[in-house]
Design an enzyme around this catalytic site. Structure first.
Site, PDB file in Angstrom:
ATOM      1  N   GLU A 213      -2.882   6.518   7.192  1.00  0.00           N
ATOM      2  CA  GLU A 213      -2.189   7.666   7.756  1.00  0.00           C
ATOM      3  C   GLU A 213      -3.114   8.841   8.120  1.00  0.00           C
ATOM      4  O   GLU A 213      -2.928   9.975   7.642  1.00  0.00           O
ATOM      5  CB  GLU A 213      -1.101   8.161   6.790  1.00  0.00           C
ATOM      6  CG  GLU A 213       0.022   7.165   6.612  1.00  0.00           C
ATOM      7  CD  GLU A 213       1.159   7.683   5.729  1.00  0.00           C
ATOM      8  OE1 GLU A 213       1.027   8.769   5.133  1.00  0.00           O
ATOM      9  OE2 GLU A 213       2.180   6.984   5.631  1.00  0.00           O
ATOM     10  N   GLU A 348       3.426  -0.081   5.268  1.00  0.00           N
ATOM     11  CA  GLU A 348       4.400   0.559   4.384  1.00  0.00           C
ATOM     12  C   GLU A 348       5.765   0.542   5.055  1.00  0.00           C
ATOM     13  O   GLU A 348       5.896   0.880   6.230  1.00  0.00           O
ATOM     14  CB  GLU A 348       4.003   2.003   4.068  1.00  0.00           C
ATOM     15  CG  GLU A 348       2.735   2.143   3.253  1.00  0.00           C
ATOM     16  CD  GLU A 348       2.422   3.591   2.894  1.00  0.00           C
ATOM     17  OE1 GLU A 348       3.330   4.446   3.022  1.00  0.00           O
ATOM     18  OE2 GLU A 348       1.277   3.864   2.504  1.00  0.00           O
TER      19      GLU A 348
END
Length: 423
Positions: A213, A348
């Site tokens: 991220e 995720e």
């Protein structure tokens, strides 16, 4: 996820190869004190295929990864700061899940029908001033990797929570500020040089993910960007991501051993699907150049639809509109990446617990059915919180790792639904 917020290859051969689990050398020693464990086979030995075989593309391997689970909030735990000299030896910082990685845990994952484990790892608080990783921490990371790898599970490791908040300067970690780029590139180079050397003789069960991220923490565009991730504010950030991804790929490939052909996952801005999709279509986000052929995979995070899966003020019913939104995500990922020989790993995913087990089960079945249709691997995020009254959008605890009789699923019917739909 932030602590606080958180195909077939060809018609005939793919059915034989899609589950191949032996790639390259599985034995020997990586130069450390412990030997590399031999992964438990799930196919007959005569179906073992070397990573160098061009038929074993990233697309085939990603499809084989199927549905998996994240060892969240464990080796990625940290104090949200950068502390040179605070190496913590072989102990992860305690976010409540300290020392919960165990052989029994990964055996439970395998016995449940899952095929993959993602082990997020933070490094910035385990290095010295020269960015050399503390040997006890590296050995601890290796110990946990070996537990999962020896089960025949695919294992993903990465650089996680090393995205520094504010100006980096000479600190360990990285940012997306151009002013920090030299130091950020140095960090990525140093960490991947050491990690790649440690794990270079592990076979194709082990997968590297360049970054987690990448974003500008605290910025108004931290979690999303206007104008399809191509606004003037975001373009410089994405340009730095491109360089960091490329640096990681170059270092890994140059390290030798099985790293020459290992699958490498790379993210776009904040690992957003549309950060990658729209950024690539606009010519802003770049797929790294790779000396290996068909060995890259896009890494995305998809808590989708947000209003069902994560928004603390969202809804608990899984609606037709939610299904439409999910389907569009997969259609766009397929058009921009999968059809262009870049498979997708959803590193995720998950739906927060709103005391809505039937609707969550429907979500798991639909979501992972789309993953199967599009040969996308999906790795369930687990932060250890089965319920979370202070932040209802962050109830992503699926495995009770501290159960008295050994690890058990909080809601085994959800896991079974996901396994049935994807694997």
């Amino acid at each position: 996820m932030n602590r606080k917020f958180k195909s077939l290859f060809s018609g005939i051969i793919a059915s034989t190869l899609a589950m191949a689990l032996f790639f390259g050398c599985a034995n020997g020693n990586d130069g450390g004190s412990s030997p590399i464990p031999t992964p438990t086979p799930v196919l007959p030995a005569d179906q073992a295929i070397d990573l160098s075989n061009p038929a074993i593309t990233a697309r085939v391997i990603v499809n084989s990864m199927g549905f998996g689970w994240n060892l969240g909030n464990t080796l990625d735990a940290n104090d949200d700061g950068e502390n040179w000299g605070n190496n913590k030896g072989g102990e992860e910082s305690d976010w409540g899940l300290k020392n919960t990685a165990s052989d029994a845990l990964f055996q439970k994952i395998k016995d449940s029908g899952m095929k993959s484990v993602r082990i997020p790892i933070s490094w910035h608080n385990h290095v010295n001033n020269s960015m050399e990783i503390d040997s006890e921490w590296m050995n601890h990371a290796k110990e946990v990797v070996n537990m999962a790898y020896s089960k025949g599970l695919f294992v993903i490791i990465n650089i996680h929570h090393d995205n520094y908040k504010g100006t980096l300067g000479t600190k360990a970690g990285f940012t997306l500020y151009d002013s920090d780029k030299t130091q950020s590139l140095k960090f990525v180079e140093k960490i991947w040089t050491q990690v790649a050397a440690t794990f270079k003789n592990y076979d194709g069960h082990l997968i590297f993910e360049t970054l987690n991220e990448p974003r500008v923490i605290g910025d108004s565009h931290e979690w999303s960007c206007s104008d399809s991730y191509t606004c003037d504010s975001c373009k410089p950030y994405v340009a730095v991501i491109n360089e960091l991804n490329q640096k990681a790929v170059d270092v890994i490939r140059a390290s030798g051993g099985n790293n020459a052909n290992r699958i490498i996952m790379f993210p776009g801005y904040v690992a957003s699907p549309y950060g990658a999709i729209n950024g690539k279509n606009a010519g802003v986000f770049k797929v790294p150049y790779d000396s290996a052929t068909n060995r890259l995979a896009l890494s995305v995070h998809m808590y989708t639809p947000y209003n069902f899966a994560m928004n603390p003020d969202g809804h608990s019913d899984f609606t037709d509109g939610d299904k439409s939104e999910l389907s569009q995500h997969f259609t766009d990922l397929k058009t921009t990446f999968i059809s262009q020989r870049i498979p997708v790993v959803i590193g995720e995913m998950g739906a927060t617990n709103r005391n809505n087990p039937t609707e969550r089960k429907n979500w798991f079945t639909y979501y992972l059915g789309l993953c199967k249709d599009n040969e996308v691997a999906a790795i369930l995020w687990d932060n250890g919180n089965y319920t979370n009254s202070s932040d209802p959008g962050e109830a992503f605890g699926f495995m009770n790792r501290r159960a008295s009789g050994g690890p058990v699923w909080y809601s085994p019917e959800l896991i079974a639904a996901g396994v049935a739909a994807r694997n």
